[in-house]
Design a protein around this motif. Structure first.
Motif, PDB file in Angstrom:
ATOM      1  N   HIS A 117      22.333  32.429  62.290  1.00  0.00           N
ATOM      2  CA  HIS A 117      23.013  32.524  63.521  1.00  0.00           C
ATOM      3  C   HIS A 117      23.667  34.016  63.555  1.00  0.00           C
ATOM      4  CE1 HIS A 117      23.640  28.133  63.433  1.00  0.00           C
ATOM      5  NE2 HIS A 117      22.639  28.288  64.227  1.00  0.00           N
ATOM      6  N   ALA A 118      24.115  34.574  64.756  1.00  0.00           N
ATOM      7  CA  ALA A 118      24.682  35.791  64.934  1.00  0.00           C
ATOM      8  C   ALA A 118      26.087  35.642  64.793  1.00  0.00           C
ATOM      9  CB  ALA A 118      24.185  36.366  66.253  1.00  0.00           C
ATOM     10  N   ASN A 119      26.811  36.801  64.496  1.00  0.00           N
ATOM     11  CA  ASN A 119      28.058  36.725  64.315  1.00  0.00           C
ATOM     12  C   ASN A 119      28.809  38.047  64.440  1.00  0.00           C
ATOM     13  OD1 ASN A 119      30.627  35.607  63.366  1.00  0.00           O
ATOM     14  ND2 ASN A 119      30.284  36.034  61.195  1.00  0.00           N
ATOM     15  N   VAL A 120      30.075  38.169  65.007  1.00  0.00           N
ATOM     16  CA  VAL A 120      30.932  39.163  64.869  1.00  0.00           C
ATOM     17  C   VAL A 120      32.167  39.035  64.216  1.00  0.00           C
ATOM     18  CG1 VAL A 120      31.957  40.763  66.684  1.00  0.00           C
ATOM     19  CG2 VAL A 120      29.888  39.787  67.206  1.00  0.00           C
ATOM     20  N   ASN A 160      44.997  49.822  62.581  1.00  0.00           N
ATOM     21  CA  ASN A 160      43.585  50.031  62.781  1.00  0.00           C
ATOM     22  C   ASN A 160      42.949  48.448  62.393  1.00  0.00           C
ATOM     23  OD1 ASN A 160      43.763  53.013  62.329  1.00  0.00           O
ATOM     24  ND2 ASN A 160      44.493  52.870  60.228  1.00  0.00           N
ATOM     25  N   ILE A 161      41.934  48.425  63.213  1.00  0.00           N
ATOM     26  CA  ILE A 161      40.985  47.338  63.084  1.00  0.00           C
ATOM     27  C   ILE A 161      39.510  47.644  62.731  1.00  0.00           C
ATOM     28  CG2 ILE A 161      42.567  45.775  64.227  1.00  0.00           C
ATOM     29  CD1 ILE A 161      40.593  45.883  66.825  1.00  0.00           C
ATOM     30  N   ALA A 162      39.028  46.867  61.936  1.00  0.00           N
ATOM     31  CA  ALA A 162      37.560  47.085  62.096  1.00  0.00           C
ATOM     32  C   ALA A 162      36.535  46.030  62.322  1.00  0.00           C
ATOM     33  CB  ALA A 162      36.992  47.489  60.553  1.00  0.00           C
ATOM     34  N   VAL A 163      35.681  46.139  63.324  1.00  0.00           N
ATOM     35  CA  VAL A 163      34.819  45.038  63.766  1.00  0.00           C
ATOM     36  C   VAL A 163      33.448  45.293  63.360  1.00  0.00           C
ATOM     37  CG1 VAL A 163      34.159  43.334  65.856  1.00  0.00           C
ATOM     38  CG2 VAL A 163      36.333  44.491  65.598  1.00  0.00           C
ATOM     39  N   LYS A 164      32.664  44.139  62.850  1.00  0.00           N
ATOM     40  CA  LYS A 164      31.402  44.470  62.590  1.00  0.00           C
ATOM     41  C   LYS A 164      30.454  43.362  63.225  1.00  0.00           C
ATOM     42  CE  LYS A 164      28.276  45.062  58.510  1.00  0.00           C
ATOM     43  NZ  LYS A 164      28.140  45.324  57.143  1.00  0.00           N
ATOM     44  N   ASN A 165      29.285  43.960  63.774  1.00  0.00           N
ATOM     45  CA  ASN A 165      28.383  43.104  64.472  1.00  0.00           C
ATOM     46  C   ASN A 165      27.268  42.721  63.352  1.00  0.00           C
ATOM     47  OD1 ASN A 165      26.623  41.835  65.928  1.00  0.00           O
ATOM     48  ND2 ASN A 165      25.898  43.673  67.340  1.00  0.00           N
ATOM     49  N   LEU A 166      27.207  41.548  63.109  1.00  0.00           N
ATOM     50  CA  LEU A 166      26.350  41.032  62.243  1.00  0.00           C
ATOM     51  C   LEU A 166      25.114  40.169  62.525  1.00  0.00           C
ATOM     52  CD1 LEU A 166      29.238  39.792  59.588  1.00  0.00           C
ATOM     53  CD2 LEU A 166      27.386  41.545  59.149  1.00  0.00           C
ATOM     54  N   GLY A 167      24.898  40.421  63.793  1.00  0.00           N
ATOM     55  CA  GLY A 167      23.940  39.926  64.760  1.00  0.00           C
ATOM     56  C   GLY A 167      22.645  40.794  64.748  1.00  0.00           C
ATOM     57  N   GLU A 168      21.924  40.260  65.678  1.00  0.00           N
ATOM     58  CA  GLU A 168      20.710  41.378  66.125  1.00  0.00           C
ATOM     59  C   GLU A 168      20.713  41.700  67.481  1.00  0.00           C
ATOM     60  OE1 GLU A 168      17.147  38.876  64.778  1.00  0.00           O
ATOM     61  OE2 GLU A 168      17.772  38.925  62.692  1.00  0.00           O
ATOM     62  N   THR A 169      21.716  41.597  68.257  1.00  0.00           N
ATOM     63  CA  THR A 169      21.811  41.918  69.576  1.00  0.00           C
ATOM     64  C   THR A 169      22.965  42.640  69.825  1.00  0.00           C
ATOM     65  OG1 THR A 169      23.020  39.892  70.313  1.00  0.00           O
ATOM     66  CG2 THR A 169      20.525  39.997  70.398  1.00  0.00           C
ATOM     67  N   VAL A 170      23.120  43.642  70.847  1.00  0.00           N
ATOM     68  CA  VAL A 170      24.097  44.415  71.197  1.00  0.00           C
ATOM     69  C   VAL A 170      25.142  43.636  71.824  1.00  0.00           C
ATOM     70  CG1 VAL A 170      25.070  46.245  72.353  1.00  0.00           C
ATOM     71  CG2 VAL A 170      22.673  46.396  71.808  1.00  0.00           C
ATOM     72  N   VAL A 171      26.517  44.113  71.195  1.00  0.00           N
ATOM     73  CA  VAL A 171      27.673  43.259  71.659  1.00  0.00           C
ATOM     74  C   VAL A 171      28.384  44.261  72.541  1.00  0.00           C
ATOM     75  CG1 VAL A 171      29.998  42.260  70.956  1.00  0.00           C
ATOM     76  CG2 VAL A 171      27.861  41.957  69.716  1.00  0.00           C
ATOM     77  N   GLU A 172      28.690  44.009  73.724  1.00  0.00           N
ATOM     78  CA  GLU A 172      29.611  44.891  74.778  1.00  0.00           C
ATOM     79  C   GLU A 172      30.910  44.428  75.199  1.00  0.00           C
ATOM     80  OE1 GLU A 172      26.489  45.379  77.828  1.00  0.00           O
ATOM     81  OE2 GLU A 172      25.570  47.185  76.807  1.00  0.00           O
ATOM     82  N   ASN A 173      31.732  45.342  75.441  1.00  0.00           N
ATOM     83  CA  ASN A 173      33.088  44.958  76.045  1.00  0.00           C
ATOM     84  C   ASN A 173      33.929  43.893  75.471  1.00  0.00           C
ATOM     85  OD1 ASN A 173      32.749  46.816  77.980  1.00  0.00           O
ATOM     86  ND2 ASN A 173      31.426  45.336  79.215  1.00  0.00           N
TER      87      ASN A 173
END
Length: 811
Positions: A238-241, A262-275
């Motif tokens: 599954h995708a995960n942010v 400071n925060i760090a967010v990582k996109n662990l999926g295969e699609t773009v995450v917006e807004n």
């Protein structure tokens, strides 16, 4: 045993030979035509007889095989008793197992699979026992689920156990090395039984597919009587942010002063995450400030900075959240901070009339309500009277030398996490600084001693460089050096600065302010200081590449060294050390000192964010505190607060160091049940019954956010040559209820024995003698004639022979 087996096999052979001697052959002429007819069928009859003999031998052999377990295993008391099979269920309760699909999580699927397994084994033939291991605590097994007999009683009991397990999921990381070690101990205790290890997990790619020792680890568990079943509990990846970091300049927080986070967010999926919206909570209440991350590409990590303002002093709980997805536990991260009214900075000035300290104080504390810092100026001889732990940073300006006890005091302060800033001047004593450098050289020549010091005082802080062996690890010259003025031919800047937070303003706009900063005097390195020690990092150099700004680490704290002065020392332009606080450089001077204090500020009171499962310890001085400590876990975890009585630590050995520790009047309160992420509250009381509550934050490991799982096909390919390892498909339990690896062999033997008996009876009937009259009698059976000789298979020929013999006698 071999002789007995040979005797059993010889029985049908002896019977066969004796059966052939029942009749005596009499030769006479009238039988010649019968003998000729019988000769034609001899080969066929002989073959049938040999086949009958072979069938009877096989019947005896297969009976021996079926009874072999009883004869070879004296622990079996009857033919009806069956072998006990031991089933070890490994329940993965790591954080990634809370990955949701449909209406349930992977962890719930694993618990339900365990329940299905117990249900099948409870109704299956044979005797089965169960041991349950959770990966969060592989060394311990639940008392009521250790080597338990699987029956209807356990099945009913497991209904309640499963409900409890589902309500108490794990959040930490699985250490599979520890799990395999615990499994080996469990299997060794039941080595004489057939055993199955059922691993119920999500089999994440990072842990299984990319493990270099996975095959060897699994094969170390298996043997000819031990199997391993790998049972996936997620249908697909599954995708995960995920929020992977939450930090800030917490060591310099003050009331009413903007605090950068400071925060760090990582996109662990295969699609773009917006807004992507981010919520910030202070003490459980969201702030009005809106934070949105516009776009995160697949696999990318975005860092976002923002400011918050804390209006009250004391303990504060901070949290950031992003919208929930398939794995919600990594969508929130926590931090705690103690906010004083003001951060205090101690400035010890050795110059005449404290002129240098005034410049620094004006830079960092001109308006405490804006900067959050309060400056305390003293003479160097007053250092020993100060409680240094109350200060964020200690400045030492133009110090000639310090007494040994003050040096020891400063070493303890920095070693615990304090920040120290040296600034040179016209009053320094190079011999004193040489003595400090010699101490570093002595420790650096013995790396073992320095490593031990580092490991004891690191306190989890990231190290930019190696650790120094003293507070001043470089040798300096005995007198300052006059720098040549900048000429029209060489108009380059006097300083070349590294990319470091303390030079943020000087490096801005392509180093505009640094270009107008002129240095006139510096204290050079001593001639015998040919190289900079590895423990020291150079942050700024002059045009001739000689160092002027340096930084090093000592214990958990940082030491900043400036080989020029803090202020100009002299007000006359001809004898100034630099023009930093004047003209257009003044903003750079102020921001530099503010950034310096923020960067090296005392971290001894800073609480490091912990990971779930880490042990929480609190050290108390019994002269100041009551021994009872109350630990309150997060509300969302379903755990209840408990009160722990602090006790004296047990000495590890009889060494002098441990003896000294034993004499130290300290108490330790331990709390281990930190399996839930969130804010934990620790409350203690002073001897005067005044209550003090501190906060500690626990977060989930970022490794659990990578949800990409290894498929069953990938596992089969990776473990293609691994024997006794079974890989299931999602939702299947093929082979999990198999109770005995030898059951299929015994079934085969039984079927073959029945088949041989049927064939033997049919062949014996064909080759046996059958009286027509007797066949018509009731109760007659072909089984009673199984061993009749085949030489009497022609009854009409025998009657004719009798008549012929009577005629011959009469004549």
């Amino acid at each position: 045993m071999a002789a007995g087996g040979a005797a059993l096999i010889a029985i049908p052979i002896i019977i066969h030979l004796l059966n052939r001697l029942r009749y005596r052959t009499v030769q006479f002429a009238a039988m010649e035509f019968l003998l000729q007819s019988e000769e034609e069928n001899r080969r066929r009859v002989l073959l049938e007889q040999w086949l009958l003999l072979l069938l009877r031998i096989l019947i005896v052999l297969f009976l021996v095989f079926l009874f072999a377990r009883l004869l070879l295993d004296p622990s079996q008391l009857s033919l009806l008793e069956q072998t006990e099979t031991h089933h070890v269920v490994v329940l993965d309760d790591s954080g990634s197992m809370q990955d949701r699909f449909g209406e349930k999580s992977a962890y719930q699927e694993a618990v339900e699979t365990a329940k299905r397994l117990i249900s099948e084994l409870a109704t299956n033939d044979g005797i089965h026992s169960l041991t349950l291991i959770r990966t969060s605590e592989p060394a311990t097994t639940p008392a009521n689920l250790t080597n338990r007999r699987i029956d209807d009683s356990l099945l009913g009991e497991f209904e309640d156990i499963a409900e409890t397990l589902i309500q108490q999921p794990g959040y930490g990381t699985t250490r599979w090395d520890d799990v395999f070690s615990a499994l080996q101990l469990q299997l060794a205790a039941h080595r004489d039984w057939p055993q199955f290890v059922h691993v119920l997990s999500d089999f994440r790619l990072e842990e299984w597919e990319q493990s270099p020792t996975l095959k060897q680890d699994l094969e170390s568990l298996t043997d000819e009587r031990t199997y391993v079943n790998l049972v996936p509990c997620v249908p697909e990846s599954h995708a995960n942010v995920a929020l992977v970091d939450f930090s800030g300049d917490l060591q310099s927080a003050a009331v009413g002063v903007p605090l950068e986070l400071n925060i760090a967010v990582k996109n662990l999926g295969e699609t773009v995450v917006e807004n992507l919206p981010v919520r910030v909570l202070i003490d459980g209440e969201p702030i009005a400030q809106a934070i949105t991350i516009p776009r995160i590409e697949p696999g990318d990590q975005i860092t976002e900075s923002f400011d918050i303002t804390l209006a009250q002093s004391g303990e504060h709980a901070l949290a950031v959240k992003i919208p929930s997805d398939s794995l919600s536990i990594d969508n929130t991260r926590y931090e705690t901070v103690f906010v004083p009214e003001r951060q205090r900075v101690l400035i010890a000035d050795g110059s005449e009339q404290n002129t240098e300290a005034d410049y620094v104080a004006d830079a960092i504390a001109a308006d405490p309500q804006v900067t959050g810092f309060e400056a305390v100026i003293i003479r160097p001889e007053s250092l020993r009277e100060q409680d240094l732990s109350r200060f964020a940073v200690v400045y030492l300006l133009n110090i000639d030398r310090l007494p040994p006890d003050v040096v020891t005091q400063l070493e303890s302060y920095v070693n615990a996490g304090g920040g120290l800033a040296w600034f040179m001047g016209d009053r320094i004593d190079s011999q004193f600084y040489g003595e400090l450098a010699a101490k570093h050289d002595e420790l650096a020549s013995n790396p073992d001693t320095l490593e031990e010091t580092v490991s004891e005082n690191e306190n989890g802080q990231p190290a930019e460089t190696l650790q120094a062996g003293s507070l001043f690890p470089i040798r300096i010259a005995s007198a300052p050096r006059q720098l040549p003025p900048r000429s029209e031919v060489d108009s380059t800047a006097d300083l070349k600065l590294a990319d470091h937070p303390i030079f943020r303003i000087l490096n801005a706009a392509d180093g505009l302010l640094a270009y107008y900063l002129n240095l006139y005097r510096v204290v050079p390195l001593a001639e015998d200081q040919k190289t900079i020690p590895p423990a020291v990092r150079v942050l700024g150099t002059l045009r001739d590449q000689s160092p002027v700004f340096l930084v090093t680490r000592y214990g958990a704290g940082q030491v900043f060294i400036s080989l020029t002065s803090a202020g100009p020392i002299s007000n006359t332009e001809e004898t100034r050390w630099h023009n930093w606080p004047f003209d257009m450089n003044a903003p750079g001077f102020t921001v530099f000192h503010l950034d310096l204090v923020h960067t090296i500020a005392n971290r001894s009171q800073l609480r490091k964010s912990r990971l779930v499962g880490d042990e929480l310890k609190l050290t108390l001085n019994p002269a100041d505190w009551q021994p009872e400590v109350r630990f309150a876990p997060p509300d969302q975890g379903g755990l209840t607060p408990i009160t722990v009585t602090a006790t004296r630590p047990q000495p590890k050995s009889d060494s002098p160091e441990d003896s000294a520790t034993e004499q130290t009047p300290v108490l330790i309160a331990e709390y281990k049940n930190t399996q839930v992420p969130g804010i934990y509250r620790i409350t203690r009381e002073s001897r005067e019954r005044e209550s003090l509550t501190t906060l500690e934050s626990f977060n989930v490991p970022v490794e659990e956010s990578a949800l990409k799982a290894t498929t069953s096909a990938q596992l089969r390919l990776k473990l293609a040559d691994a024997e006794h390892v079974i890989i299931q498909d999602f939702g299947r339990l093929d082979g999990l209820s198999q109770s005995d690896p030898g059951q299929e062999l015994r079934t085969f033997l039984l079927v073959m024995l029945i088949l041989f008996l049927m064939c033997e009876q049919a062949l014996a009937y064909r080759l046996g003698y059958h009286n027509q009259d007797s066949m018509s009698l009731p109760g007659s059976s072909p089984l009673s004639r199984s061993f009749v000789s085949s030489r009497s298979r022609f009854p009409h020929d025998e009657e004719r022979t009798k008549q012929t013999r009577q005629q011959e006698v009469a004549s």
